[in-house]
Design a protein around this motif. Structure first.
Motif, short mmCIF file in Angstrom:
data_model
loop_
_atom_site.label_atom_id
_atom_site.label_comp_id
_atom_site.label_asym_id
_atom_site.label_seq_id
_atom_site.Cartn_x
_atom_site.Cartn_y
_atom_site.Cartn_z
N ILE A 134 0.83 -1.20 0.00
CA ILE A 134 0.00 0.00 0.00
C ILE A 134 0.87 1.26 0.00
O ILE A 134 0.58 2.24 -0.69
CB ILE A 134 -0.96 0.00 1.20
N SER A 135 1.96 1.20 0.77
CA SER A 135 2.81 2.39 0.90
C SER A 135 3.52 2.76 -0.41
O SER A 135 3.84 3.93 -0.64
CB SER A 135 3.85 2.19 2.01
N ILE A 136 3.78 1.78 -1.29
CA ILE A 136 4.51 2.06 -2.54
C ILE A 136 3.61 1.91 -3.77
O ILE A 136 4.09 2.00 -4.90
CB ILE A 136 5.72 1.13 -2.69
N TRP A 137 2.32 1.70 -3.56
CA TRP A 137 1.40 1.39 -4.68
C TRP A 137 1.27 2.54 -5.68
O TRP A 137 1.21 3.70 -5.33
CB TRP A 137 0.04 1.06 -4.10
N THR A 138 1.22 2.16 -6.95
CA THR A 138 0.78 3.04 -8.04
C THR A 138 -0.13 2.21 -8.93
O THR A 138 0.06 0.98 -9.04
CB THR A 138 1.96 3.57 -8.87
N PRO A 139 -1.11 2.80 -9.55
CA PRO A 139 -2.04 2.04 -10.38
C PRO A 139 -1.34 1.37 -11.55
O PRO A 139 -0.30 1.83 -12.03
CB PRO A 139 -3.05 3.09 -10.86
N ALA A 140 -1.93 0.29 -12.01
CA ALA A 140 -1.42 -0.39 -13.20
C ALA A 140 -1.63 0.50 -14.43
O ALA A 140 -2.45 1.42 -14.42
CB ALA A 140 -2.15 -1.72 -13.39
N ALA A 141 -0.86 0.24 -15.50
CA ALA A 141 -0.94 1.06 -16.73
C ALA A 141 -2.35 1.10 -17.29
O ALA A 141 -2.83 2.14 -17.74
CB ALA A 141 0.04 0.51 -17.76
N ALA A 142 -3.02 -0.06 -17.23
CA ALA A 142 -4.39 -0.12 -17.75
C ALA A 142 -5.32 0.78 -16.96
O ALA A 142 -6.21 1.43 -17.52
CB ALA A 142 -4.90 -1.57 -17.73
N THR A 143 -5.10 0.84 -15.66
CA THR A 143 -5.95 1.69 -14.81
C THR A 143 -5.68 3.16 -15.10
O THR A 143 -6.61 3.99 -15.17
CB THR A 143 -5.69 1.39 -13.32
N ILE A 144 -4.41 3.52 -15.25
CA ILE A 144 -4.06 4.92 -15.57
C ILE A 144 -4.70 5.34 -16.90
O ILE A 144 -5.23 6.45 -17.02
CB ILE A 144 -2.53 5.09 -15.62
N TYR A 145 -4.67 4.43 -17.88
CA TYR A 145 -5.30 4.73 -19.17
C TYR A 145 -6.80 4.95 -18.99
O TYR A 145 -7.37 5.88 -19.58
CB TYR A 145 -5.04 3.58 -20.13
N GLN A 146 -7.41 4.10 -18.15
CA GLN A 146 -8.84 4.24 -17.90
C GLN A 146 -9.15 5.57 -17.24
O GLN A 146 -10.17 6.22 -17.56
CB GLN A 146 -9.31 3.08 -17.01
N LEU A 147 -8.29 6.00 -16.31
CA LEU A 147 -8.49 7.28 -15.64
C LEU A 147 -8.42 8.44 -16.63
O LEU A 147 -9.20 9.41 -16.55
CB LEU A 147 -7.44 7.46 -14.53
N LYS A 148 -7.48 8.36 -17.56
CA LYS A 148 -7.36 9.43 -18.57
C LYS A 148 -8.61 9.49 -19.45
O LYS A 148 -9.06 10.58 -19.81
CB LYS A 148 -6.12 9.20 -19.42
N GLN A 149 -9.15 8.33 -19.76
CA GLN A 149 -10.36 8.29 -20.56
C GLN A 149 -11.53 8.92 -19.79
O GLN A 149 -12.37 9.62 -20.38
CB GLN A 149 -10.72 6.85 -20.92
N MET A 150 -11.56 8.68 -18.50
CA MET A 150 -12.63 9.24 -17.67
C MET A 150 -12.51 10.75 -17.61
O MET A 150 -13.50 11.48 -17.57
CB MET A 150 -12.54 8.64 -16.25
N GLU A 151 -11.27 11.27 -17.60
CA GLU A 151 -11.05 12.72 -17.54
C GLU A 151 -11.52 13.40 -18.83
O GLU A 151 -11.92 14.56 -18.82
CB GLU A 151 -9.56 13.01 -17.33
N LEU A 152 -11.47 12.64 -19.91
CA LEU A 152 -11.87 13.22 -21.18
C LEU A 152 -13.37 13.28 -21.35
O LEU A 152 -13.89 14.00 -22.23
CB LEU A 152 -11.26 12.41 -22.35
N GLU A 153 -14.06 12.47 -20.53
CA GLU A 153 -15.51 12.45 -20.62
C GLU A 153 -16.12 13.76 -20.14
O GLU A 153 -15.65 14.36 -19.17
CB GLU A 153 -16.07 11.29 -19.80
N VAL A 154 -17.10 14.20 -20.78
CA VAL A 154 -17.76 15.46 -20.40
C VAL A 154 -18.77 15.17 -19.30
O VAL A 154 -19.54 14.23 -19.42
CB VAL A 154 -18.46 16.08 -21.63
#
Length: 241
Positions: free
Chosen positions: A221-241
Motif C-alpha cells: 500500500i505504501s509504494i502502490w501506483t495504479p497499473a498502466a491499464a488503470t491509468i489509461y482508464q483514468l485518462k479516458q474518464m477525464e476526457l468524458e464530459v
C-alpha cells in the motif's frame, strides 16, 4: 488368573516379579509363597544364590491399600522365579509358568533391542549433547508449526480496519497528487489497489487476508501506483464530459 495382571516389570535394569504377584497368579496364599522362598534361600549358599550375577531374591516391603500397614514381600528375577516355580505342580500351574516365562522373555527381548548407553563419561557427554541438539531441532520444528498456524489465521478486525483505512488514505493521496477528481476516480483506484493486494497475498477477496500477509500488504500500500491499464482508464474518464 486376572488377564490384566502385569506379570513382570523392570527393576534396576532387570526383569522381575514379586512374591505377591506370584501368589495372586498361582492362586496361593502370600504367606505360603514367602515360606517357600525362605526354604529355598535357606538351602542355597552364597555362590548359588547369586549365580545369575544378580540376587535371585531381594527383600522389600509394600503398603497395604486398605489398612496402610507395611508388609514384607520378596522381589525375584527370572532365575529366582524359575527355582520357586519348580515346586508348583498341576496343569494350571504349568500354564501359569509358561505365561510367566513368556513374559520374562518378551521383556528381556525388549531390553536387548534397545541401544546400550555408553559407560565412558566422555561418550555420555557426547550422547547428551546429541540428545540436546535433537531436542532443540524438534522444539524448533514445533515452533515453526505453531508460527505457521498463527500466521494462517484470518486478520483480526483491528488489522483489517487498519488496512481498509490505509487503502482509503492511499487512494485519496494519489488522486490529490495527480489532480484527479477523487469522487470520480475513487472506485477505479480502489479496485486497482485491492486487485494488487489480493494478488500479492494469494487471496480472492480482501476478507481472506491472513495474519502473515499483514506486513506485505501494508508495504505494498505504501509504494502502490495504479497499473498502466488503470491509468489509461483514468485518462479516458477525464476526457468524458
Amino acid at each position: 488368573m486376572n488377564e490384566e495382571t502385569q506379570l513382570v516389570v523392570m527393576t534396576n535394569g532387570q526383569v522381575t516379579t514379586t512374591s505377591r504377584e506370584v501368589a495372586q497368579v498361582f492362586g496361593r496364599e502370600h504367606r505360603d509363597v514367602l515360606k517357600a522362598i525362605d526354604n529355598l534361600t535357606k538351602d542355597l549358599d552364597e555362590g548359588v544364590r547369586n549365580f545369575s550375577q544378580a540376587p535371585m531374591f531381594t527383600e522389600e516391603t509394600y503398603v497395604h491399600s486398605q489398612n496402610h500397614q507395611e508388609y514384607r514381600q520378596v522381589r525375584m528375577n527370572k532365575d529366582g522365579f524359575t527355582l520357586l516355580a519348580m515346586g508348583f505342580t498341576g496343569s494350571k500351574a504349568t500354564q501359569f509358568k509358561l505365561r510367566y516365562i513368556q513374559a520374562f522373555n518378551e521383556m528381556e527381548e525388549t531390553l536387548r533391542s534397545q541401544p546400550a548407553l555408553p559407560t565412558n563419561p566422555l561418550d555420555q557427554i557426547v550422547l547428551l549433547a546429541q540428545g540436546t541438539t535433537q531436542l532443540s531441532k524438534e522444539v524448533g520444528k514445533l515452533k515453526n508449526k505453531v508460527d505457521e498456524l498463527d500466521g494462517n489465521q484470518v486478520l483480526n478486525s483491528a488489522r483489517y480496519e487498519y488496512i481498509s483505512k490505509a487503502v482509503s488514505a492511499k487512494v485519496r493521496e494519489y488522486a490529490n497528487v495527480n489532480n484527479l477528481n477523487y469522487k470520480k476516480v475513487n472506485g477505479e483506484l480502489r479496485r486497482d489497489l485491492n486487485r494488487q493486494i489480493n494478488e500479492v497475498a494469494g487471496v480472492k477477496i480482501r476478507r481472506d487476508l491472513r495474519d502473515k500477509d499483514f506486513d506485505t500488504v501494508t508495504q505494498l500500500i505504501s509504494i502502490w501506483t495504479p497499473a498502466a491499464a488503470t491509468i489509461y482508464q483514468l485518462k479516458q474518464m477525464e476526457l468524458e464530459v
